[in-house]
Design a protein around this motif. Structure first.
Motif, short mmCIF file in Angstrom:
data_model
loop_
_atom_site.label_atom_id
_atom_site.label_comp_id
_atom_site.label_asym_id
_atom_site.label_seq_id
_atom_site.Cartn_x
_atom_site.Cartn_y
_atom_site.Cartn_z
N TRP A 93 -8.61 -7.33 -0.58
CA TRP A 93 -7.25 -7.33 -0.04
C TRP A 93 -7.28 -7.23 1.49
O TRP A 93 -7.97 -6.39 2.06
N LEU A 94 -6.49 -8.11 2.14
CA LEU A 94 -6.38 -8.10 3.59
C LEU A 94 -5.24 -7.19 4.00
O LEU A 94 -4.10 -7.36 3.56
N ARG A 95 -5.55 -6.23 4.87
CA ARG A 95 -4.50 -5.38 5.45
C ARG A 95 -3.83 -6.16 6.58
O ARG A 95 -4.48 -6.52 7.56
N THR A 96 -2.54 -6.40 6.47
CA THR A 96 -1.86 -7.28 7.42
C THR A 96 -1.31 -6.57 8.66
O THR A 96 -1.03 -7.21 9.65
N GLY A 97 -1.11 -5.26 8.57
CA GLY A 97 -0.49 -4.54 9.68
C GLY A 97 1.02 -4.58 9.66
O GLY A 97 1.68 -3.90 10.44
N ASP A 98 1.61 -5.37 8.75
CA ASP A 98 3.06 -5.42 8.59
C ASP A 98 3.51 -4.43 7.53
O ASP A 98 2.80 -4.17 6.55
N ALA B 225 0.84 -1.20 0.00
CA ALA B 225 0.00 0.00 0.00
C ALA B 225 0.88 1.25 0.00
O ALA B 225 2.07 1.19 0.30
N PRO B 226 0.33 2.41 -0.34
CA PRO B 226 1.12 3.65 -0.37
C PRO B 226 1.84 3.96 0.93
O PRO B 226 2.91 4.57 0.92
N ASP B 227 1.29 3.54 2.08
CA ASP B 227 1.94 3.82 3.36
C ASP B 227 2.92 2.72 3.77
O ASP B 227 3.46 2.74 4.88
N GLY B 228 3.18 1.75 2.85
CA GLY B 228 4.13 0.70 3.13
C GLY B 228 3.55 -0.56 3.73
O GLY B 228 4.28 -1.55 3.94
N GLU B 229 2.24 -0.58 4.02
CA GLU B 229 1.63 -1.77 4.60
C GLU B 229 1.50 -2.87 3.56
O GLU B 229 1.14 -2.63 2.41
N VAL B 230 1.77 -4.10 4.00
CA VAL B 230 1.65 -5.26 3.12
C VAL B 230 0.19 -5.71 3.11
O VAL B 230 -0.41 -5.90 4.17
#
Length: 557
Positions: free
Chosen positions: A400-405, A369-374
């Motif tokens: 898409w699942l936001r992983t938090g990583d 993602a644009p903020d670097g989240e996988v």
């Protein structure tokens, strides 16, 4: 197919015998009134009976709710109440007591003949009834609710379907080289990590699917002896276990005055691994010489036959990965979440890229993602959080699942995890610091057990450190310190501070000066699973910072 400890030795358990056991327990569940969709808790040490119960629950059309042995009474109460479990399997009397304190319903104890008694109650159940239950299970049927380990906040129940599990097994075994190099005829694995962790369960299913020898160890304290007896070829481990193996070998060499020999062997292994099959004649010769003793001793500590290790749950230090591969143990590092049924990326055996967590598994996709989240998508992504549609909606962006990583992908699609969004430290000067890099390096030192980096909204980075108690005892003997002295007694000892400073200085070489640890504080005692650590030995950062708030403040006084 399976192996079980009997009479002090590992004895084979045939697939026929295992299947008969699962069927008998399934019949017992049906006779006890378990209906399709009912949730059943499973709280036990790692064992063959754990797998029997898991598969029997599925065969009855019910849903497994695993609970870690180390869970507190409050956690047990929450998981059983939130999931609506109607019954619980308890591994032993201690587990049964914890479950009773949570005021659960029916409790079946695995030990003491409890599982056999349940199986006997099902002797009147017709085979056709069991077949109908199994036949009604589809890919969309809920198989298990796995509660997150809770590094922050209250655990949430991840709904994982039978389709998620079968897709995960197909994806892992379908990675190029896994069947041809790893899960070959004669391969085997000894499991000692909690089966409540989704990755361990999926890897077990992979070995069952391929018909490979699988054993289970209830007491991790017996691991060194049982590795020598079982002699597995594949090992599932968290990075901390691998770090300890390397640290113990390094400390043993230092204790014998062979620091230079070990350092040379380690440097040779790393260089050989980095060469990737293009090592020159001199490097090949040095590698062969060291293979006769230092590397052989390292492998002997894991039973002597381990050639492949699956590492997950936390990042593996790149230098350690190269060292172990150069010593003959290739690490197949992967990455994933409970929400992705364990793994979603993996380093293929034939095309390793150490430092990365590999390529997406077949059928899976990764984007940044644009903020670097996988973010990920694929058939292994879970169905959502149990009875929590709001939390489910928050982690999805469409499919898409936001992983938090946080992470990045290279030009060939290999994923590199750089930190956690929620763990990112922003200093008072506005510097963004990912603590994992420093913490991984700290744990490489043989004397360090855990390091927790702090500094959010503070003027500089600092660290809380705990010591490996066995290594601390050896250090006291060598330094002539009183054997009865505790970590707290010696927390300001100049010699001990100098030893820990050495570890800190080494960790700081991995980051810029602005990110470097300026001060540290040695905490008394060690972190414990269920308190400062999750059952998978991840640090509960928020809990640690709250518990040791006074120590954190002292770092900035």
């Amino acid at each position: 197919m399976f192996a079980a400890k009997a009479g002090g030795t590992w004895q084979p358990v045939t697939a026929e015998r295992f299947a008969g056991r699962v069927t008998a327990v399934t019949a017992g569940l049906i006779a006890a009134g378990i209906e399709p969709g009912d949730r059943i808790g499973l709280m036990s040490a790692t064992s063959l009976d754990w797998v029997v119960c898991d598969l029997a629950i599925w065969a009855a059309g019910a849903v497994t709710v695993p609970i870690y042995e180390t869970s507190s009474a409050e956690q047990i109460r929450w998981i059983l109440a939130d999931s609506g479990a109607v019954a619980v399997f308890a591994g032993d009397a201690r587990c049964a007591a914890g479950i009773a304190a949570a005021q659960a319903g029916t409790v079946w104890q695995l030990g003491g003949g409890g599982l056999d008694a349940l199986a006997r109650t099902g002797q009147g159940v017709a085979a056709g009834d069991i077949d109908r239950r199994r036949g009604a299970v589809t890919a969309a049927t809920l198989a298990t609710i796995v509660y997150t380990s809770g590094t922050t906040g209250r655990p949430k129940g991840c709904m994982i379907s039978h389709g998620n599990l079968t897709e995960a097994v197909s994806a892992i075994t379908g990675v190029p080289g896994v069947r041809e190099r790893v899960l070959t005829e004669g391969s085997s694995s000894l499991f000692f990590l909690p089966l409540s962790h989704i990755l361990a369960r999926v890897v077990v299913l992979c070995l069952v699917h391929e018909g490979r020898r699988t054993g289970f160890l209830s007491d991790p304290g017996e691991l060194p002896a049982e590795l020598a007896a079982f002699r597995p070829t594949i090992l599932l481990a968290v990075p901390r276990v691998l770090e300890k193996v390397a640290a113990a070998a390094r400390e043993q060499a230092e204790a014998g005055g062979h620091q230079r020999l070990f350092a040379a062997a380690q440097a040779t292994a790393i260089a050989y691994s980095r060469a990737g099959g293009r090592a020159g004649a001199l490097l090949r010769l040095r590698h062969a010489v060291f293979g006769r003793l230092p590397y052989a001793r390292l492998r002997a500590g894991l039973g002597g036959r381990v050639a492949w290790a699956v590492s997950g749950g936390a990042p593996l230090n790149q230098e350690l990965g190269h060292f172990l591969r150069g010593a003959g143990i290739t690490i197949m590092e992967g990455w994933g979440l409970t929400e992705t049924t364990g793994g979603v990326t993996m380093n293929p055996p034939a095309v390793q890229r150490i430092g990365s967590v590999g390529l997406p598994l077949p059928g899976c996709a990764v984007r940044i993602a644009p903020d670097g989240e996988v973010e990920v998508q694929g058939p292994v992504v879970f169905q959502g959080y149990w009875h929590d549609p709001q939390a489910t909606a928050q982690v999805f962006d469409g499919r898409w699942l936001r992983t938090g990583d946080l992470g990045r992908c290279d030009d060939d699609g290999y994923l590199y995890i750089t930190g956690r969004k929620k763990d990112l430290i922003i200093t008072a000067g506005g510097k963004n610091v990912a603590p994992e890099v420093l913490e991984d390096r700290l744990r490489e030192h043989w004397l360090i057990e855990e390091g927790v980096v702090v500094g959010d909204r503070r003027p500089y980075i600092a660290a809380l450190v705990t010591l490996d108690q066995a290594a601390f005892a050896r250090w006291k003997r060598r330094q002539g310190k009183p054997a009865s002295a505790t970590t707290g007694d010696l927390s300001q000892d100049p010699d001990l501070l100098a030893a820990v400073r050495q570890a800190v200085d080494q960790a700081n070489t991995a980051v810029s000066r602005a990110e470097a640890i300026k001060r540290f504080r040695i905490l008394p005692g060690a972190f414990a699973v269920g308190d400062e650590l999750t059952p998978t030995q991840k640090v509960r950062r928020d809990h640690v910072l709250a518990k040791f708030a006074t120590d954190v403040e002292a770092l900035y006084s």
